[in-house]
Each structure stands twice: as C-alpha cells, then as structure tokens.
Scaffold this motif. Structure first.
Motif, PDB file in Angstrom:
ATOM      1  N   GLU A  58       0.818  -1.210   0.000  1.00 50.56           N
ATOM      2  CA  GLU A  58       0.000   0.000   0.000  1.00 50.56           C
ATOM      3  C   GLU A  58       0.860   1.273   0.000  1.00 50.56           C
ATOM      4  N   SER A  59       0.277   2.347  -0.518  1.00 49.60           N
ATOM      5  CA  SER A  59       0.909   3.658  -0.415  1.00 49.60           C
ATOM      6  C   SER A  59       0.830   4.154   1.022  1.00 49.60           C
ATOM      7  N   LEU A  60       1.902   4.775   1.467  1.00 42.90           N
ATOM      8  CA  LEU A  60       1.935   5.315   2.825  1.00 42.90           C
ATOM      9  C   LEU A  60       2.051   6.839   2.833  1.00 42.90           C
ATOM     10  N   ASP A  61       1.654   7.478   1.758  1.00 45.51           N
ATOM     11  CA  ASP A  61       1.745   8.939   1.707  1.00 45.51           C
ATOM     12  C   ASP A  61       0.949   9.600   2.820  1.00 45.51           C
ATOM     13  N   TRP A  62      -0.117   8.949   3.268  1.00 44.96           N
ATOM     14  CA  TRP A  62      -0.954   9.513   4.333  1.00 44.96           C
ATOM     15  C   TRP A  62      -0.209   9.655   5.653  1.00 44.96           C
ATOM     16  N   VAL A  63       0.890   8.923   5.807  1.00 47.88           N
ATOM     17  CA  VAL A  63       1.668   9.004   7.053  1.00 47.88           C
ATOM     18  C   VAL A  63       2.183  10.424   7.289  1.00 47.88           C
ATOM     19  N   LEU A  64       2.395  11.170   6.207  1.00 45.45           N
ATOM     20  CA  LEU A  64       2.883  12.537   6.351  1.00 45.45           C
ATOM     21  C   LEU A  64       1.847  13.443   7.006  1.00 45.45           C
ATOM     22  N   ASP A  65       0.589  13.000   7.088  1.00 45.22           N
ATOM     23  CA  ASP A  65      -0.467  13.779   7.724  1.00 45.22           C
ATOM     24  C   ASP A  65      -0.782  13.295   9.139  1.00 45.22           C
ATOM     25  N   VAL A  66      -0.052  12.306   9.615  1.00 46.45           N
ATOM     26  CA  VAL A  66      -0.255  11.815  10.980  1.00 46.45           C
ATOM     27  C   VAL A  66       0.198  12.887  11.966  1.00 46.45           C
ATOM     28  N   PRO A  67      -0.608  13.170  12.999  1.00 42.86           N
ATOM     29  CA  PRO A  67      -0.200  14.184  13.987  1.00 42.86           C
ATOM     30  C   PRO A  67       1.189  13.901  14.561  1.00 42.86           C
ATOM     31  N   GLU A  68       1.939  14.960  14.782  1.00 41.61           N
ATOM     32  CA  GLU A  68       3.321  14.817  15.249  1.00 41.61           C
ATOM     33  C   GLU A  68       3.429  14.157  16.618  1.00 41.61           C
TER      34      GLU A  68
END
Length: 262
Positions: free
Chosen positions: A17-27
């Motif tokens: 799967e693509s994990l591009d959404w990880v960049l939007d995970v809260p810090e």
C-alpha cells in the motif's frame, strides 16, 4: 532517519500500500512501519518514521503487531495504535480519530466497517447515530464467541473462519472457540472469562488503540504463542483480529449466568 518525540506510537502493517498519508499523521505519534512488500516506500515517509523494518510475508497483520510488541515493547508513551497500511477502507476517519486520543477509552476501536460498497456490514448499520464518537465514524463489531458470526448481520466470512477453526482443531459444535483459542495461546484468565460469556467486541480490520499499561499486562509467553499461532494456520490470524481488544482488557458481553440467577 529523523526521530520524533511523540507521546503515542503508531504501528503500521504494510504490504504494497501507499503510505503517503503518514505525512499527515499528527506529530504526537511516533511511527513504526513494518513492511512485507516489495514496492518502495517514499523517502519522506521513511524520514517521518521512528523505525522501518522489513518482514517476511506471513501471519497477516497479527504477526506484524506481535513482532513489534516482542521486539519494541509497549512504548514509553500513553497509547499504541495498530493499523493496516490502508486504514481508510475500514476507518474512513482514521486521521481525525488519531487527533481525538484525549477522548479514547482504555481499549479504543478505531474502525467503522469492513467494505461498505459491498454491504459488509449493511448500510442500515452504518448511520451517524451508530457511531461511538459524534462527528466521526467508529463502530465496533459485536460477534458470537461460540461461532464468530456478527450479531447484527449475516456474512459468509464468519462461516469459513469459525468452521475452519473447528475443523482444524476437531472441535464439536457448541464449543466456545474464542475461549479455546485464548487458552491455546496461554491466556487462561481471559479464556475463562470468554467461557463465561457469549458476546465479544472487535474492531474490524484490526485497527485500534490501547493504553500501554494494558499492553504491559500481557505475558511475553502469550505474545510468543499468539505469534506462533498467527504464522501457523491462516485462520488463526482472523482470531487475533477478532480478539485483540479482549486480549488487552476489553470486557466480554452477555454473561451465561446473569447476576442473581439461580
């Protein structure tokens, strides 16, 4: 690799799967990626991760979660969140839910459905008033501890899982298969509680959060046995998915003997 100093841990079981959404995970989350696929992960995603580990492709996400717990431990923060690498099919509001951790229960379901477009579960069960959290979609699944069937709808999958488990272990009908699995995995106290109840609560897709002090209570030997089970027979991985919340302390429902009954 850059290291984040978040208060919670996010464990991701990836295949292709693509994990591009990880960049939007809260810090506030430390990200741990366990990769069983061959396609590359974007450098920016790798940089966001606290850890990145390649694994052999076995045991579904259960093997990944247990690998993390056995090698990394429960973490030093408040919660550990476990998810597949595409959480949005099962949890369309996953990122929003991550930001609501202050309102979570001790063991927090973070999923909504299996596959809404094909009616699993039916649309009548996926209405706003069914959500545990107003404004986002969260719906734990109630299921029979004896058969693995959901209580509110009918699907072919549970027939294969429950029937396959009975056949594998040569169990007659009427046996509490959830209690059997928990006892096999050296969780006798939880198995006994399951034996005394009829209904469990699961988070579809094995997407959920747990307070780390509850993870610490699970014996290492049980984690080892669960991992052995997950990689040993395909049906066992589904049992882990159904029972995770109870393994970490969620109460079972509908006792066999009601209070005050003779």
């Amino acid at each position: 690799m850059e290291t984040t100093s978040g208060a919670h841990d996010l464990v991701i079981a990836r295949h292709e799967e693509s994990l591009d959404w990880v960049l939007d995970v809260p810090e506030v989350y430390r990200v741990h990626i366990y990769d069983k696929g061959a396609s590359p992960v974007a450098p920016a995603v790798r940089d966001r991760a606290e850890s990145y580990v390649a694994l052999r492709n076995a045991g579904r996400e259960a093997d990944t979660y247990l690998t993390h717990l056995l090698e990394y431990g429960p973490g030093t923060g408040e919660f550990t969140v476990f998810t597949q690498a595409d959480p949005f099919e099962h949890s369309p509001d996953f990122l929003e839910l991550l930001a609501l951790h202050a309102d979570w229960t001790e063991v927090q379901s973070l999923s909504w459905c299996w596959k809404a477009p094909i009616g699993f579960p039916p649309a009548a069960l996926l209405t706003p008033e069914r959500s545990l959290v107003p404004g986002v979609r969260v719906r734990p699944e109630l299921f029979s501890l004896n058969t693995f069937h959901p209580l509110e709808w009918v699907g072919a999958g549970p027939d294969w899982i429950g029937g396959g488990y009975r056949e594998l272990h040569r169990l007659p009908a009427g046996i509490n298969i959830s209690a059997h699995f928990l006892d096999m995995c050296e969780l006798p106290d939880i198995a006994e509680l399951a034996q005394q109840h009829l209904v469990g609560r699961s988070s579809i897709g094995a997407i959920f959060g747990v307070r780390n002090h509850l993870i610490e209570k699970v014996p290492e030997r049980a984690l080892v046995r669960l991992r052995q089970a997950a990689i040993g027979a395909p049906v066992h991985g589904y049992f882990c998915e159904r029972l995770w919340m109870h393994i970490f302390g969620e109460s079972f429902l509908f006792p066999l003997r009601l209070p005050g009954a003779s």
